[in-house]
Design a protein around this motif. Structure first.
Motif, PDB file in Angstrom:
ATOM      1  N   HIS A 142     186.783-108.865  -2.350  1.00 33.23           N
ATOM      2  CA  HIS A 142     188.040-109.499  -1.969  1.00 33.23           C
ATOM      3  C   HIS A 142     188.823-108.589  -1.034  1.00 33.23           C
ATOM      4  N   PRO A 143     189.460-109.163   0.016  1.00 36.47           N
ATOM      5  CA  PRO A 143     190.199-108.326   0.975  1.00 36.47           C
ATOM      6  C   PRO A 143     191.504-107.725   0.427  1.00 36.47           C
ATOM      7  N   LEU A 144     192.079-108.329  -0.609  1.00 38.92           N
ATOM      8  CA  LEU A 144     193.326-107.802  -1.157  1.00 38.92           C
ATOM      9  C   LEU A 144     193.037-106.745  -2.226  1.00 38.92           C
ATOM     10  N   PRO A 145     193.564-105.533  -2.050  1.00 40.17           N
ATOM     11  CA  PRO A 145     193.317-104.482  -3.041  1.00 40.17           C
ATOM     12  C   PRO A 145     193.792-104.845  -4.449  1.00 40.17           C
ATOM     13  N   ILE A 146     194.891-105.589  -4.565  1.00 39.35           N
ATOM     14  CA  ILE A 146     195.387-105.945  -5.896  1.00 39.35           C
ATOM     15  C   ILE A 146     194.380-106.810  -6.649  1.00 39.35           C
ATOM     16  N   VAL A 147     193.690-107.679  -5.943  1.00 37.49           N
ATOM     17  CA  VAL A 147     192.669-108.515  -6.576  1.00 37.49           C
ATOM     18  C   VAL A 147     191.439-107.676  -6.884  1.00 37.49           C
ATOM     19  N   LYS A 148     191.027-106.897  -5.897  1.00 37.53           N
ATOM     20  CA  LYS A 148     189.825-106.074  -6.050  1.00 37.53           C
ATOM     21  C   LYS A 148     189.968-105.091  -7.209  1.00 37.53           C
ATOM     22  N   TRP A 149     191.035-104.333  -7.222  1.00 33.22           N
ATOM     23  CA  TRP A 149     191.191-103.284  -8.228  1.00 33.22           C
ATOM     24  C   TRP A 149     191.832-103.793  -9.515  1.00 33.22           C
ATOM     25  N   GLY A 150     192.733-104.734  -9.394  1.00 32.27           N
ATOM     26  CA  GLY A 150     193.361-105.271 -10.603  1.00 32.27           C
ATOM     27  C   GLY A 150     192.350-105.931 -11.523  1.00 32.27           C
ATOM     28  N   THR A 151     191.426-106.673 -10.934  1.00 31.43           N
ATOM     29  CA  THR A 151     190.389-107.332 -11.721  1.00 31.43           C
ATOM     30  C   THR A 151     189.495-106.301 -12.395  1.00 31.43           C
ATOM     31  N   ARG A 152     189.123-105.276 -11.635  1.00 28.74           N
ATOM     32  CA  ARG A 152     188.241-104.246 -12.189  1.00 28.74           C
ATOM     33  C   ARG A 152     188.944-103.439 -13.275  1.00 28.74           C
ATOM     34  N   LEU A 153     190.206-103.110 -13.058  1.00 25.77           N
ATOM     35  CA  LEU A 153     190.930-102.339 -14.075  1.00 25.77           C
ATOM     36  C   LEU A 153     191.132-103.172 -15.339  1.00 25.77           C
ATOM     37  N   GLY A 154     191.409-104.456 -15.168  1.00 22.17           N
ATOM     38  CA  GLY A 154     191.549-105.332 -16.320  1.00 22.17           C
ATOM     39  C   GLY A 154     190.260-105.444 -17.106  1.00 22.17           C
ATOM     40  N   ALA A 155     189.143-105.489 -16.412  1.00 26.21           N
ATOM     41  CA  ALA A 155     187.844-105.582 -17.077  1.00 26.21           C
ATOM     42  C   ALA A 155     187.516-104.284 -17.801  1.00 26.21           C
ATOM     43  N   ALA A 156     187.906-103.165 -17.229  1.00 24.94           N
ATOM     44  CA  ALA A 156     187.613-101.877 -17.847  1.00 24.94           C
ATOM     45  C   ALA A 156     188.432-101.664 -19.103  1.00 24.94           C
ATOM     46  N   ASP A 157     189.476-102.472 -19.290  1.00 24.30           N
ATOM     47  CA  ASP A 157     190.367-102.322 -20.430  1.00 24.30           C
ATOM     48  C   ASP A 157     189.832-102.991 -21.682  1.00 24.30           C
ATOM     49  N   THR A 158     188.716-103.693 -21.589  1.00 20.23           N
ATOM     50  CA  THR A 158     188.168-104.317 -22.785  1.00 20.23           C
ATOM     51  C   THR A 158     187.341-103.291 -23.533  1.00 20.23           C
ATOM     52  N   ASP A 159     187.425-103.331 -24.846  1.00 19.16           N
ATOM     53  CA  ASP A 159     186.760-102.324 -25.666  1.00 19.16           C
ATOM     54  C   ASP A 159     186.271-102.980 -26.941  1.00 19.16           C
ATOM     55  N   PRO A 160     184.979-102.890 -27.229  1.00 20.67           N
ATOM     56  CA  PRO A 160     184.475-103.537 -28.431  1.00 20.67           C
ATOM     57  C   PRO A 160     185.092-102.977 -29.711  1.00 20.67           C
ATOM     58  N   GLY A 161     185.698-101.784 -29.660  1.00 22.66           N
ATOM     59  CA  GLY A 161     186.306-101.201 -30.844  1.00 22.66           C
ATOM     60  C   GLY A 161     187.743-101.640 -31.059  1.00 22.66           C
ATOM     61  N   VAL A 162     188.286-102.435 -30.124  1.00 24.39           N
ATOM     62  CA  VAL A 162     189.671-102.869 -30.230  1.00 24.39           C
ATOM     63  C   VAL A 162     189.698-104.344 -30.604  1.00 24.39           C
ATOM     64  N   PRO A 163     190.416-104.703 -31.674  1.00 22.33           N
ATOM     65  CA  PRO A 163     190.479-106.122 -32.055  1.00 22.33           C
ATOM     66  C   PRO A 163     191.002-106.978 -30.901  1.00 22.33           C
ATOM     67  N   GLY A 164     190.414-108.145 -30.729  1.00 27.54           N
ATOM     68  CA  GLY A 164     190.867-109.059 -29.687  1.00 27.54           C
ATOM     69  C   GLY A 164     190.168-108.869 -28.362  1.00 27.54           C
TER      70      GLY A 164
END
Length: 185
Positions: A142-164
């Motif tokens: 994606h050409p917009l950095p907010i989409v490119k990095w925001g999506t990736r940072l949001g995905a990296a925030d998931t953790d199987p050890g965290v409920p939800g």
């Protein structure tokens, strides 16, 4: 004896008192929200915009109407702001009883109202590995950095050890980043 004539007090006057009373003035969005909620209240009441004419019965009937037609959370948000406007009116001597005595913020027409309980929102299901991979691959280029990095940072925030969270984002992030080299990661 002669009846006491109470001075009308439109919402705008109370809002100006609210602005004046605060060390840091409220943001335009908050002002607009309170004006809008009061306008909706007076429209529903079919009364002119005059806070001195609001009764406890008006408040209770509006509460019941909002809960019935819009649910607890909407009713709570509207009533919270209306109650706040009435407290400001009382604090600034804009509300009087039939004998002309000042009404305190403990005795406004909203004082007897109990705000409806706040309901929890519906849980949002996590993306599957395939859904997360599709989103991450689309965001990668994606050409917009907010989409490119925001999506990736949001995905990296998931953790199987965290409920939800499922951890699907970590796996999809790793697989969507394969073969990119240092410049794409």
């Amino acid at each position: 004896g002669s009846a006491i004539k109470l001075a009308a007090c439109p919402t705008e006057v109370v809002i100006q008192c609210w602005i004046t009373d605060r060390k840091n003035p409220p943001k335009a969005k908050a002002i607009k929200a309170r004006l809008s909620k009061m306008a909706a209240f007076f429209a529903w009441l079919r009364k002119p915009d005059d806070v001195t004419q609001i009764t406890p019965e008006d408040m209770q009937n509006y509460k019941e109407h909002l809960v019935r037609t819009r649910g607890n959370n909407h009713a709570r948000a509207h009533l919270f702001d209306i109650c706040a406007v009435l407290r400001v009116a009382a604090d600034n001597g804009k509300l009087r009883d039939a004998a002309g005595k000042l009404i305190t913020k403990k005795d406004t027409p909203a004082s007897a109202i109990t705000l409806p309980a706040k309901r929890d929102g519906l849980p949002r299901p996590a993306f599957s590995d395939d859904e997360a991979r599709t989103l991450l691959l689309a965001a990668r280029d994606h050409p917009l950095p907010i989409v490119k990095w925001g999506t990736r940072l949001g995905a990296a925030d998931t953790d199987p050890g965290v409920p939800g969270t499922t951890g699907a984002g970590d796996h999809a992030l790793a697989t969507a980043s394969v073969g990119q080299g240092a410049e794409g990661a």
